[in-house]
Enzyme design. Structure first.
Site, PDB file in Angstrom:
ATOM      1  N   SER A  16      -9.620   1.725   3.212  1.00 38.09           N
ATOM      2  CA  SER A  16      -8.827   2.563   2.339  1.00 38.09           C
ATOM      3  C   SER A  16      -7.829   1.798   1.480  1.00 38.09           C
ATOM      4  O   SER A  16      -7.329   2.332   0.495  1.00 38.09           O
ATOM      5  CB  SER A  16      -8.065   3.577   3.188  1.00 38.09           C
ATOM      6  OG  SER A  16      -7.154   2.912   4.043  1.00 38.09           O
ATOM      7  N   SER A  47      -9.680  -0.932   7.215  1.00 37.90           N
ATOM      8  CA  SER A  47      -9.147  -0.741   5.858  1.00 37.90           C
ATOM      9  C   SER A  47      -8.501  -1.950   5.219  1.00 37.90           C
ATOM     10  O   SER A  47      -8.170  -1.896   4.039  1.00 37.90           O
ATOM     11  CB  SER A  47      -8.148   0.404   5.843  1.00 37.90           C
ATOM     12  OG  SER A  47      -8.839   1.605   5.776  1.00 37.90           O
ATOM     13  N   LYS A  83       0.849  -1.195   0.000  1.00 41.67           N
ATOM     14  CA  LYS A  83       0.000   0.000   0.000  1.00 41.67           C
ATOM     15  C   LYS A  83       0.881   1.240   0.000  1.00 41.67           C
ATOM     16  O   LYS A  83       1.955   1.249   0.631  1.00 41.67           O
ATOM     17  CB  LYS A  83      -0.887  -0.047   1.256  1.00 41.67           C
ATOM     18  CG  LYS A  83      -1.909   1.076   1.373  1.00 41.67           C
ATOM     19  CD  LYS A  83      -2.785   0.855   2.603  1.00 41.67           C
ATOM     20  CE  LYS A  83      -3.811   1.949   2.815  1.00 41.67           C
ATOM     21  NZ  LYS A  83      -4.662   1.696   4.009  1.00 41.67           N
TER      22      LYS A  83
HETATM   23  N1  GLN Z   1     -12.903   3.576   6.747  1.00 43.05           N
HETATM   24  C1  GLN Z   1     -12.264   3.925   7.979  1.00 43.05           C
HETATM   25  C2  GLN Z   1     -11.889   5.377   7.978  1.00 43.05           C
HETATM   26  O1  GLN Z   1     -12.203   6.023   7.046  1.00 43.05           O
HETATM   27  C3  GLN Z   1     -11.075   3.061   8.204  1.00 43.05           C
HETATM   28  C4  GLN Z   1      -9.853   3.532   7.556  1.00 43.05           C
HETATM   29  C5  GLN Z   1      -8.672   2.683   7.856  1.00 43.05           C
HETATM   30  O2  GLN Z   1      -8.787   1.610   8.455  1.00 43.05           O
HETATM   31  N2  GLN Z   1      -7.519   3.198   7.499  1.00 43.05           N
HETATM   32  O3  GLN Z   1     -11.303   5.877   8.880  1.00 43.05           O
END
Ligand code: GLN
Length: 489
Positions: free
Chosen positions: A154, A178, A79
């Site tokens: 994400s 994420s 990532k």
């Molecule tokens: N969707 C969650 C957020 O927007 C989780 C993001 C993540 O785990 N980096 O914070």
């Protein structure tokens, strides 16, 4: 189209040892597939030449019978918030455009030591803030199964990289879901380890007391092996635990009956897709039929999860992201005229909308007049949650719940309403708030064939049990469905 689909790294290694394929052939096949699938917008950068050179070196070692690392033959993507020395990293943000890492994350170092080949860096929501990959400064990633749908976020790029066989496995990061949520949306396996299991050194911070690196894979076997390699204490990260790392990949047999807790509140919650509910119920019924114990446990804190998560993570983010000021790293506004305008304009122009929303929210909840009302209270809720949930593991081995309330949704469906988007995280944030490990397993599909993930949570540092139990669940599934074949042509 180049075909390359191996269920496990072990299958690849057998073929390599038998001379049925070479690492070079594998890398070339992936590179060709990446080229053919450019429209998915998965990779922000492909390290093609490097990967080929590494492949040749490895093939030579294999041919000469020289010792090779535990991950030989693994082609992996990372990532774009995981640092790799002398490679660019941007966290999906314009503010880090052109920035090159001066060191590698511990996770990357450990992959390389074991002969994994890193093939590129994958697109993600800016600073890992999002649930649909619609917040990347470099455009959204498309779900490979249905291009009108999101891949989740994400770590959407890392998930689709595996879903579309553009690498064998990938690393993502999980602050509130994420890894697990995109794994669920892409029909693959995704693990968030226990907080502190994997060093965060070299992971660009979003919310430091929540962030964890973890793998995306086709199989539980690969998730176990990769986790085993990258876990463990690290003098660069004081929060990396010194609890010994089990040999997860060799302990995949779950040979007892499990005690499983389910929260009826999660299954009766508003907005839960009927097919997702059915998938969970089917899994639970099968487990009961197999002699495992499934018990309903009341959990009335569900409604506090999202607010607590967003108060605490935005507070931490507002502090972590203060370092992007136009002076230290990356983007500096060409329109700045004095010191203050360097900060203001660089941040205004460099950050995207969602990141700015969260920095402002985080700054607000930490401000002196509101600190006690929001930040302190959320910390207290976090403590209560931790005590309740950790307490449950004195009686139960696992908690089972959905990964996401829905199957992958369409692009634009939730972008106008941040609260609705945040609710997509309702089942995943618990593990990060409490620190426990969680895995999403591709156990079902809806009527249209869209993937549904089932989430299993375990107590801190019980990854070995979690993997073994997950393998059992996956084996159940593969009795009913075809498993991918190992082919390379
Ligand atoms: N969707 C969650 C957020 O927007 C989780 C993001 C993540 O785990 N980096 O914070």
């Amino acid at each position: 189209m180049a075909e390359v689909s191996y269920k496990t790294i072990l299958d690849i290694q057998y073929d390599l040892k038998d001379g049925k394929t070479t690492v070079e052939a594998l890398v070339n096949a992936y590179l060709q597939r990446i080229e053919e699938n450019k429209h998915l917008n998965v990779y922000l950068e492909v390290f093609g030449e490097e990967a080929k050179a590494e492949a040749l070196k490895l093939d030579k070692k294999i041919k000469n019978g020289e010792p090779v690392g535990r991950l030989f033959g693994l082609v992996i993507a990372i990532k774009d918030n995981i640092c790799y020395k002398q490679h660019k990293v941007s966290a999906g943000s314009k503010i880090l455009e052109g920035f090159t890492s001066v060191y590698s994350s511990t996770a990357v170092e450990r992959l390389l030591v074991e002969d994994a080949i890193i093939i590129g860096r994958t697109n993600c929501d800016e600073f890992a803030m999002g649930s649909s990959n619609e917040n990347s400064a470099y455009g959204p990633v498309l779900n490979a199964q249905d291009n009108s749908r999101v891949p989740g976020g994400s770590s959407g790029g890392s998930a689709v990289a595996v879903q579309a066989n553009l690498c064998q496995a990938s690393l993502g990061s999980d602050t509130g879901g994420s890894i697990r949520q995109p794994a669920s949306f892409c029909g693959i396996v995704g693990l968030k380890p226990t907080y502190g299991r994997i060093s965060r050194w070299g992971l660009i911070a979003y919310a430091s007391s929540f962030d964890q690196i973890g793998p995306f894979t086709h199989s539980v076997e690969d998730a176990a092996l990769i986790t085993e390699v990258i876990s463990g204490k690290d003098s660069y990260d004081a929060t990396a635990s010194s609890v010994a790392v089990d040999s997860y990949s060799t302990k995949l047999k779950f040979d007892r009956k499990a005690k499983i807790a389910v929260f009826p509140s999660t299954l009766n919650s508003e907005g839960l897709h009927a097919d997702v509910k059915n998938a969970i119920n089917t899994t639970l019924d099968e487990l009961k039929a197999d002699g495992h114990t499934v018990e309903e446990v009341s959990f009335d804190l569900l409604k506090y999860l999202i607010p607590t998560y967003y108060v605490l993570t935005t507070a931490e983010a507002s502090s972590n992201l203060a370092r992007f000021d136009g002076v230290h790293y990356g983007y500096r506004s060409p329109n700045a005229t004095d010191m203050e305008s360097v900060y203001k304009k660089s941040r205004t122009e460099g950050f995207g909308k969602e990141v700015k929303n969260r920095i402002m929210l985080g700054t607000f909840v930490l401000s002196s007049g509101y600190y006690d009302a929001y930040y302190s209270r959320a910390q207290k809720v976090r403590r209560i949650l931790t005590e309740q949930v950790r307490g449950l593991f004195k009686q139960y081995d696992f908690i089972i719940l959905p990964t996401s309330p829905t199957v992958p949704f369409k692009f634009g469906e939730k972008t106008d309403n941040p609260v609705e988007m945040y609710l997509a995280d309702i089942y995943t944030v618990l593990a990060n708030l409490v620190g426990i490990p969680g895995i999403s397993l591709p156990l079902a599909k809806d009527d249209a064939g869209l993937p549904i993930g089932v989430q299993v949570l375990a107590d801190n540092f019980k990854e070995a049990d979690l993997f073994a139990f997950s393998k059992l669940l996956m084996e159940h599934k593969s009795v009913k469905q075809d498993t991918p074949t190992s082919t390379l042509s």
